[in-house]
Motif scaffolding. Sequence first.
Motif, PDB file in Angstrom:
ATOM      1  N   VAL A 658       3.522  -1.346  13.132  1.00  6.00           N
ATOM      2  CA  VAL A 658       4.412  -0.673  11.820  1.00  6.00           C
ATOM      3  C   VAL A 658       4.276  -1.622  11.556  1.00  6.00           C
ATOM      4  N   LEU A 659       5.496  -2.223  11.050  1.00  3.41           N
ATOM      5  CA  LEU A 659       5.680  -3.582  10.109  1.00  3.41           C
ATOM      6  C   LEU A 659       4.709  -3.880  10.047  1.00  3.41           C
ATOM      7  N   ARG A 660       3.759  -4.257  10.442  1.00  2.00           N
ATOM      8  CA  ARG A 660       3.232  -5.707  10.429  1.00  2.00           C
ATOM      9  C   ARG A 660       1.947  -4.687   9.168  1.00  2.00           C
ATOM     10  N   PHE A 661       1.871  -3.014   9.233  1.00  2.44           N
ATOM     11  CA  PHE A 661       0.792  -1.838   9.218  1.00  2.44           C
ATOM     12  C   PHE A 661       1.455  -2.269   7.352  1.00  2.44           C
ATOM     13  N   PHE A 662       2.835  -1.649   6.887  1.00  5.29           N
ATOM     14  CA  PHE A 662       3.915  -1.889   6.362  1.00  5.29           C
ATOM     15  C   PHE A 662       3.714  -3.603   5.069  1.00  5.29           C
ATOM     16  N   HIS A 663       4.185  -4.522   6.342  1.00  7.46           N
ATOM     17  CA  HIS A 663       3.730  -6.168   5.258  1.00  7.46           C
ATOM     18  C   HIS A 663       3.089  -6.384   4.801  1.00  7.46           C
ATOM     19  N   ARG A 664       1.477  -6.084   5.217  1.00 11.79           N
ATOM     20  CA  ARG A 664      -0.028  -6.007   4.431  1.00 11.79           C
ATOM     21  C   ARG A 664      -0.051  -4.867   3.790  1.00 11.79           C
ATOM     22  N   LEU A 665       0.141  -3.562   3.892  1.00 16.21           N
ATOM     23  CA  LEU A 665       0.270  -2.881   2.679  1.00 16.21           C
ATOM     24  C   LEU A 665       0.790  -3.670   1.339  1.00 16.21           C
ATOM     25  N   LEU A 666       1.902  -3.561   1.359  1.00 19.63           N
ATOM     26  CA  LEU A 666       2.773  -4.009   0.568  1.00 19.63           C
ATOM     27  C   LEU A 666       2.353  -5.217  -0.151  1.00 19.63           C
ATOM     28  N   LEU A 667       1.848  -6.408   0.969  1.00 18.92           N
ATOM     29  CA  LEU A 667       1.867  -7.674   0.060  1.00 18.92           C
ATOM     30  C   LEU A 667       0.327  -8.283  -0.633  1.00 18.92           C
ATOM     31  N   HIS A 668      -0.188  -6.958   0.042  1.00 23.05           N
ATOM     32  CA  HIS A 668      -1.761  -6.237  -0.789  1.00 23.05           C
ATOM     33  C   HIS A 668      -1.479  -5.951  -1.726  1.00 23.05           C
ATOM     34  N   ARG A 669       0.011  -5.183  -2.155  1.00 25.71           N
ATOM     35  CA  ARG A 669      -0.063  -4.236  -3.239  1.00 25.71           C
ATOM     36  C   ARG A 669      -0.348  -3.408  -3.580  1.00 25.71           C
ATOM     37  N   TYR A 670      -0.586  -2.521  -2.115  1.00 27.53           N
ATOM     38  CA  TYR A 670      -1.171  -1.212  -1.930  1.00 27.53           C
ATOM     39  C   TYR A 670      -1.751  -1.050  -2.445  1.00 27.53           C
ATOM     40  N   VAL A 672      -4.381  -1.927  -4.231  1.00 25.46           N
ATOM     41  CA  VAL A 672      -4.440  -1.065  -6.353  1.00 25.46           C
ATOM     42  C   VAL A 672      -5.131  -2.046  -6.401  1.00 25.46           C
ATOM     43  N   ASP A 673      -4.658  -3.101  -6.880  1.00 22.48           N
ATOM     44  CA  ASP A 673      -6.086  -4.981  -7.110  1.00 22.48           C
ATOM     45  C   ASP A 673      -7.968  -4.254  -7.297  1.00 22.48           C
ATOM     46  N   THR A 674      -7.554  -4.731  -5.228  1.00 24.98           N
ATOM     47  CA  THR A 674      -8.645  -4.128  -4.622  1.00 24.98           C
ATOM     48  C   THR A 674      -9.526  -3.213  -4.767  1.00 24.98           C
ATOM     49  N   LEU A 675      -8.286  -1.804  -5.105  1.00 21.60           N
ATOM     50  CA  LEU A 675      -9.221  -0.468  -5.699  1.00 21.60           C
ATOM     51  C   LEU A 675     -10.170  -0.526  -7.052  1.00 21.60           C
ATOM     52  N   TYR A 676      -9.444  -1.272  -7.876  1.00 25.03           N
ATOM     53  CA  TYR A 676      -9.581  -1.571  -9.119  1.00 25.03           C
ATOM     54  C   TYR A 676     -10.545  -2.220  -9.545  1.00 25.03           C
ATOM     55  N   ASP A 677     -10.437  -3.620  -8.597  1.00 18.55           N
ATOM     56  CA  ASP A 677     -12.400  -4.099  -7.868  1.00 18.55           C
ATOM     57  C   ASP A 677     -13.650  -3.470  -7.918  1.00 18.55           C
TER      58      ASP A 677
END
Lengths: 750, 180, 509, 107
Positions: A658-670, A672-677
């Motif tokens: 669970v922590l890893r999931f949130f860490h990844r999520l936050l580290l990749h800034r939700y 958003v950049d990927t989405l925009y890309d």
Amino acid sequence: MYGLYEYAWLILAAPLASFVVIVFGTRMADLWSRHHGQTAQDYAAYLREADPAFAAWEATRGAGGHAEQQHAAQAAGPAEGTAHVGHGGEAEHQEHHGDPYDDDPTVPYLTPWAKLSGYVGIVLMLFACLYSWLLLFASLGLLPGTPRLPEGGITLFSYTWGSDAAFQPYTIAFHLDNLALAMTVVVTTVSLLVQFYSQGYMASSAGYARFFAYLSLFAFSMLTIVFAANFLVIFVGWELVGLSSYLLIGFWINKRAKPAEERPAPASAALQAFVMNRIGDVGFILGIMILFATTGTFDFATLAGSGPHGVAQAFAGNQALLTLAMILVFCGAIGKSAQVPLHTWLPSAMEGPTPVSALIHAATMVAAGVYMVARTFALFSAAGPQAFGVVAWIGGITAIFAATIGLTQTDFKRVLAFSTISQLGYMFVGLGVAGTEIGPGAGMFHLFTHAFFKALLFLGAGSVLHALHHAMHREVQDMRLMGGLARFMPITAATWLIAGLSISGFPFLSGFYSKETLISLAFEHGDYALWAITLVTAGLTAFYMFRAFFLAFGGKGGALGGIWGGPYRGEGTPHESPVTMTLPLVILAVFSIFAGYWVGFFQYLDPHAPLLDLGKLFSDGLTWLGVALSLLGIAWAYVLYCAVGWERVHKVVEANAVLRFFHRLLLHRYYVDTLYDWIVRYVVLGLCHVAAAFDRFVVDGVVNGVASLVMELGSGLRRAETGKVQAYMTVFFGGIAVFAVVVFVLATLR
Amino acid sequence: MDLASLIFWIIAVVLVAAALVVVGQRNIVHSALALVVVFAMASGIFLLLNAEFIAIVQILIYAGAVTILILFALMLTRIAGQRVTNPNARPLAMAVALVVSALVGLGIIFAATVSQFAQSAPAAQLLQGTVCSLPSNNVIAIGQLLYSPSCYSYVLPFEIATVVLLVAIVGAIVISREEE
Amino acid sequence: MATGFKVADLYLLSPELSLTLLALVVIAVDLFVKRRAVTATVALVGLLVPAFFTISLILTNTGSARHAFFNMLVVDNYALFFKVVFLLIAAVMILSSYSYVSKYVRGAGEFYTLLLFSTTGMMLMASTGELISLYISLELTSFPLYVMAGLLRTDQRSAEAAVKYVLLGAMSSAILLYGLALLYGLTGTTDLLSIAGTFAKGLQDGNLLVIVADILILAGFGFKISAVPFHMWAPDIYEGAPTPATAFFSVGSKAAGFAGLLRIFFYGGLNLRDLPQLVVVVAIMAILTMTLGNVVAAVQANVKRMMAYSSIAQAGYLLVGFCASLATGRPEGNAAVLFFILVYVLTNLGAFAGIIALANATGGERIEDFRGLARREPLVSLGTALCLLSLAGIPPVAGFWSKVFLFSAAWSQGVEMNQPWLQWLVIIALLNSVVSLVYYGRIVKAMYFDAPPKEDRLSTPLGLSSSIVLATAALLVLIVVAQVVLNWALPAASMLFASAQGVLTALGH
Amino acid sequence: MGLTLTHFVVLGAVLFCIGLYGALTKRNAIAILMSIEIMLNAVNITLIAFSFFNHVKPYSNLLTGQIFAIFIITVAAAEAALALAMIIAIYRKRQTVDVGEIDMLKW
């Protein structure tokens, strides 16, 4: 009567003057003298002597560059290995990191003329700064013999382009009131300190003079916004700020992207900032256009007034349109102040030189959005609660959104970037929930205090980076490669600590007053959800700020239980930065402590607003709830990064799904950049193809049709020009005859 | 029919006839000679209109100088072996030209015959300066009108005309000078 | 009222007087000094004298007209505005033509002399209040132009241009003279103010001869400003003449033509009688001029010929403003015309400086010769491109604003004075502006987006590059100070009306 | 039936018309010039007639039409000189004075 104030345009003129002097004066002289005296080769030879780092770098460049190229070829794989010569440059471009010199080292850095241009910028900014402080004191009534500013402010300069009534709205007008003055003080002070600081920071970077020219332009642009008396001028300043930020973020134009650290090239970061801002500006322009189309004026005072051109009358019975207009105007602020969802440019903008980041984050660019909302506060009031609701909620969402991202970032400057986004969210919450009785004071107050400690945080970070750059001969921004720096650079660490405490809302520091006021306002206003969000964000802020502090300056095993010093994880020996850099830190630290004691700030901006009630603030339990949450955040940061150590924390996080999931999520800034890309790549480009097809087949078809019609007609008509003089005479007299006949017929018919 | 009318009609007929010869002749020298007649007859019309000075000037400048100039030009631009020295345009062009010039002429004549001319001056005296009474001698009157300093005179256009003549001289020299 | 000649009158004539003297000095210098540069310098520096007198006249200008030589010389705002324009033309012309003239033109000294004489004629034309002086000034303007057209060394086309120009010019002045004669016959006087008085009082509407006179005069000036259908000379003469002379025709002849046209129509009170018919003629002329100019310019390959059609089109726009003032009796249209002329003069001189620079360096003057010029000569290209965009009316260059003023003046007067057809005129003008983008854009495209035929750097003489920089800078400055110029142009234009109004008042209307 | 202004004006117009016709149809450049001279003479006749029949006081005191005619004669002579110089110049280059053949510049 307002003689002292009427020369306030000098504040605006000073940075413009220094820009002009640098660009057309010292820069020209520099180019001339370089051409005639010092060649690039001479300078490289000089540098080889003077700077051992350069010699070392130059030595590695010959061999290392080659090695890197081979490395790149291998990385590209056997299939492309053969094409290695052709793609070598590109591969190197991709793989390049750790270059100590981000620009061509054979370009001279610090010529005497460049140095002079720095002084020009600083001296003129010093003048502007002192003058703005003088005016501030005068407007507070502290200067005997000078009255306070009148409530509506005074007009500094007004030029109407064209005397025709149709041109009346198109006026270039500057205006000074208390709001503008408070902002001017912030802008000039931070600009001055940043320029002073840049003397040290930019000493080893090419384009020293150009940098100062851009800084001056930046300050001028921001001051244009500050003094703007109507939407037209504010829009010009708005775009100028966009331009100068573009120039400054992309200042190290030759620097490459660092994919390993997920860092874009400055050039593309600059482009991103520019484009993101344009998206917001679309809304901004539309909003202005709706306002103008309905009221027929751009002028703030007229719009806010009760006359026929005021929004109150012009939009009577059409409140929804006004609300829409103001939300659209707010879109501009979303872009400029990096609010969700247009926030992605701000972390990328970290690729600019750090003084620029300080300037952008503290005073000039992102503050423009907040200032604009404050400036048009009366219009938002007229638009009603929905508009304010949008402002507050965008701010609230951004605050917590950015704060959570900040928890996991490892890049020193990027943490600060997200903290800025988060704090700007606070300001919008303040503007959104304040209501008409308090006015823009709450949001602006946080902007005011934030400017100082955020500038301090950035300049401190810059000091660290500068030191590490010198120690390791490469660019280090990853906090995991720092640690224990407090022992090496005590002044930086101490001032940074003050700023960190201030931003965390530690009692009796400036951030405490502005932030806790905001939070309690949200509660009083009845927005309990927003209140909760801001409260939690306060705790998160404290956590990530101190996470950064402990990772960079402290660490397990250091003095004071790990707060001060600790094991240094980098190479080389960093040193405290020169006094040109530490002096601004100290000055800003003083401001960070005391700026919050201006209890009359609300009233200064809006005479009808109440004083900041310190007694109530201190006696309110909710205030201390916020403080307690902040302290909890600090304590938790201490536990994780001083008592436990980040390596073990990291392991724990990685071990837990669970922590890893949130860490990844936050580290990749939700993501958003990927989405925009993704959006850009598939949706926008897809639409582009459709548009291109439309353009090619429909628009071009019509245009080409018309053009070929014209061409056909022209080819036919040109044949009339036979070259025979008598044909010309015949046409001449034929024309007369035809005209005569026409006229005779007309005269007879009448 | 009084004498003046008789003279007018004689001159007018000769004038028009000579002008028609000028434009009708296919030999350019004959045209030029007919042009002299046109100028002389026009001078006669001027005499009829009490413009003695202009009649003399007309003879001197037009019939004398300009015609000689034209004849010189004709000599200088003679093309050996050319029979028709003054050719006409193609018939269609001539027809169009006829229509156009007839339209212009008829338009002017029609307008001139149906229109009235101003018979009285406006109430206020608008001319700047004093209008001196002119002597009955046409030459003296014109002299006074051309460059009298104290009475109403056309001294400014007169001065400009001198510059125009200078320009014409300079221009003619520059144009006709052989390439150096 | 002045009774006779006073020495003080010479002061009012001083710009023209000193310009004539300067022309004589230039011819003398050319005779004794072999170096052409000296001649050009004398001409350029000497212009300071008439400029000084003009400025002095401007400074002593009280706003009311000053008369001399029995109203044959009128020094009012209008005249002073045009004096400045013409001096500007002369100065820029001398500056930009030197290199070309000394290379390709025979009689370089005479070229400058003729230029100065022609300028004198133009200045006189703008400030004369009497038909005979107007006619003589017109001829003083034209004669040097005829000669300048034929000055290209060893070029048959130049000689042809000169012959065509002089024949057509003589025709047009004959027709103009007929018009002036009829005007004299109708009113009994050649004094413009007296004519205005007679038109106001002594004649009735429906006088066909008045209309005929109007048309003939319009035709005579239409030739000078190259309005359709009196435009046929322009493309041929522009193409054949030496390029600096072409530049001079395109601005000088047009500005002078409009100066005379406005003077005679408004100051002379021709707008007081039989207006509807007259306005129809002018409107038809404006539409034809704009449309033909733009449409035919789009298919030209020779830049000078293209510029000829472009200048025809610009005359069409100017006629819109003239038409608006004529129809509504309000000075705004004419004020916009004056501003437009100033901008047009600067722009066209700048554009022609670019063309001269190219012709000077390569001898080519076709659009394809402009390919890649931006890389071979960046400064000149930039200036030329800006000027061309200004001609096309692309914002924010001054050309855009001059069009805005002109069209908005016509439009708003159409609205105010209930003349809706004026708005249609403006719409046609706007459509034409779009068409004009085609050919201006073609040159800009060739300069900036096409590959150059040769990879070399062209060197532009100082005079040329400085004149193009000056013209371009003036265009940019005009954006800001447009209002200042308009503040000058409006009283100047009003003054023409005011004189006629003054006559009416004097007559007790 | 005495002579009236109309007689002279019509004579002038007819003469102008003939000159115009000549200018439009003669192909020799010098002939065109001669036709133009006829046109200018027509104008002169008109002007002097107007001058003679001018009843508009006080302008009728002045012989404005005659003065105008003098200027026209002056300018026309100068113009003729200029035009002839140019015709001779082009003759030297092209060996022709036929305006139908002088058409290098077109389209």
